[in-house]
Design a protein around this motif. Sequence first.
Motif, PDB file in Angstrom:
ATOM      1  N   TRP A  91       0.842  -1.213   0.000  1.00 38.21           N
ATOM      2  CA  TRP A  91       0.000   0.000   0.000  1.00 38.21           C
ATOM      3  C   TRP A  91       0.870   1.254   0.000  1.00 38.21           C
ATOM      4  N   LEU A  92       1.883   1.286   0.852  1.00 40.36           N
ATOM      5  CA  LEU A  92       2.778   2.443   0.860  1.00 40.36           C
ATOM      6  C   LEU A  92       3.461   2.614  -0.492  1.00 40.36           C
ATOM      7  N   ASP A  93       3.839   1.509  -1.108  1.00 36.99           N
ATOM      8  CA  ASP A  93       4.551   1.584  -2.384  1.00 36.99           C
ATOM      9  C   ASP A  93       3.688   2.174  -3.495  1.00 36.99           C
ATOM     10  N   ARG A  94       2.387   2.140  -3.327  1.00 31.61           N
ATOM     11  CA  ARG A  94       1.501   2.723  -4.339  1.00 31.61           C
ATOM     12  C   ARG A  94       1.447   4.241  -4.250  1.00 31.61           C
ATOM     13  N   HIS A  95       2.051   4.820  -3.204  1.00 31.90           N
ATOM     14  CA  HIS A  95       2.028   6.272  -3.012  1.00 31.90           C
ATOM     15  C   HIS A  95       3.431   6.833  -3.231  1.00 31.90           C
ATOM     16  N   PRO A  96       3.624   7.619  -4.303  1.00 33.70           N
ATOM     17  CA  PRO A  96       4.955   8.154  -4.593  1.00 33.70           C
ATOM     18  C   PRO A  96       5.468   9.046  -3.464  1.00 33.70           C
ATOM     19  N   GLY A  97       6.787   9.249  -3.464  1.00 30.25           N
ATOM     20  CA  GLY A  97       7.387  10.117  -2.457  1.00 30.25           C
ATOM     21  C   GLY A  97       7.868   9.310  -1.264  1.00 30.25           C
ATOM     22  N   ARG A  98       7.727   9.913  -0.072  1.00 30.75           N
ATOM     23  CA  ARG A  98       8.219   9.269   1.132  1.00 30.75           C
ATOM     24  C   ARG A  98       7.619   7.876   1.368  1.00 30.75           C
ATOM     25  N   PRO A  99       6.296   7.674   1.191  1.00 32.95           N
ATOM     26  CA  PRO A  99       5.762   6.335   1.457  1.00 32.95           C
ATOM     27  C   PRO A  99       6.438   5.245   0.622  1.00 32.95           C
ATOM     28  N   ARG A 100       6.593   5.491  -0.671  1.00 30.92           N
ATOM     29  CA  ARG A 100       7.231   4.484  -1.526  1.00 30.92           C
ATOM     30  C   ARG A 100       8.679   4.251  -1.116  1.00 30.92           C
ATOM     31  N   LEU A 101       9.391   5.314  -0.802  1.00 26.79           N
ATOM     32  CA  LEU A 101      10.785   5.165  -0.399  1.00 26.79           C
ATOM     33  C   LEU A 101      10.892   4.357   0.896  1.00 26.79           C
ATOM     34  N   ILE A 102      10.060   4.688   1.872  1.00 26.15           N
ATOM     35  CA  ILE A 102      10.117   3.977   3.148  1.00 26.15           C
ATOM     36  C   ILE A 102       9.768   2.503   2.954  1.00 26.15           C
ATOM     37  N   ALA A 103       8.770   2.214   2.144  1.00 26.41           N
ATOM     38  CA  ALA A 103       8.405   0.821   1.889  1.00 26.41           C
ATOM     39  C   ALA A 103       9.585   0.052   1.323  1.00 26.41           C
ATOM     40  N   ARG A 104      10.275   0.622   0.368  1.00 25.85           N
ATOM     41  CA  ARG A 104      11.370  -0.091  -0.275  1.00 25.85           C
ATOM     42  C   ARG A 104      12.572  -0.213   0.651  1.00 25.85           C
ATOM     43  N   MET A 105      12.757   0.766   1.524  1.00 21.50           N
ATOM     44  CA  MET A 105      13.832   0.654   2.511  1.00 21.50           C
ATOM     45  C   MET A 105      13.536  -0.469   3.502  1.00 21.50           C
ATOM     46  N   TYR A 106      12.258  -0.630   3.856  1.00 26.57           N
ATOM     47  CA  TYR A 106      11.912  -1.714   4.779  1.00 26.57           C
ATOM     48  C   TYR A 106      12.006  -3.075   4.107  1.00 26.57           C
ATOM     49  N   VAL A 107      11.744  -3.144   2.831  1.00 28.72           N
ATOM     50  CA  VAL A 107      11.991  -4.390   2.104  1.00 28.72           C
ATOM     51  C   VAL A 107      13.465  -4.741   2.190  1.00 28.72           C
ATOM     52  N   LEU A 108      14.337  -3.764   1.974  1.00 23.96           N
ATOM     53  CA  LEU A 108      15.768  -4.015   2.080  1.00 23.96           C
ATOM     54  C   LEU A 108      16.134  -4.473   3.485  1.00 23.96           C
ATOM     55  N   MET A 109      15.643  -3.775   4.504  1.00 17.97           N
ATOM     56  CA  MET A 109      15.978  -4.162   5.880  1.00 17.97           C
ATOM     57  C   MET A 109      15.517  -5.582   6.176  1.00 17.97           C
ATOM     58  N   GLY A 110      14.345  -5.949   5.680  1.00 18.69           N
ATOM     59  CA  GLY A 110      13.868  -7.310   5.877  1.00 18.69           C
ATOM     60  C   GLY A 110      14.769  -8.329   5.214  1.00 18.69           C
TER      61      GLY A 110
END
Length: 216
Positions: A91-110
């Motif tokens: 859901w966050l990834d569907r929103h450009p800007g900070r939400p998408r960036l944070i989602a992808r950073m958490y994917v990396l951390m996982g």
Amino acid sequence: MPLTKSIGELLHRRHGSPRRAHARPGPDRFGLDSMLAGGFTAGTLGPEDEARLADEVAQLLPHGADMVTKARETLTTIVDHLGGQRELMAWLDRHPGRPRLIARMYVLMGQLDRYSDEGAVLDALRASRAQDPYPGGLRDYLPPDTTDETLGTVAARIEDLLADGREEEAVRLALATTSWLRHVAESADDPLPVVREMGELMAHVHEDVGEAARRS
């Protein structure tokens, strides 16, 4: 993009991963608008308000360790409504800007947490660091010894930087880490499948984090 391949409960750091001990004032500033959250879970929120809510969630996530109770409860209702933490990231990834960036950073951390205690990965990391102990951009972040906490330490540092509002530095660390791990996999002698898989995933994440950062 690798959100569909994300590993585990991405909001929970791996047990034993280093965290900063002192509390931050951040969660007191970053709450979740209960009206927006209520409208979202009721299915009555418009696109602009949903984007606002996604941005609030993205600001709050890095404060998971010291999040105030009310914000945690509101976030829980959002996660439950979406169906889980993987769905939250999507859901966050569907929103450009900070939400998408944070989602992808958490994917990396996982993913970093996932590979932290893989024996074949650790062997490849040690072999790589024997040639280059501190790859570009990682000297200030990698611990001296390569153990099953090394990648978890990097993940925790990324999260700390995000919580401190240092998103550009967090992105630089994320990109340096994915570049390094991709190189580790590509340069390994006769790598096992888990090492090759890691390299391929890190190549995808590198591209996705870079794209999100450029558009944030």
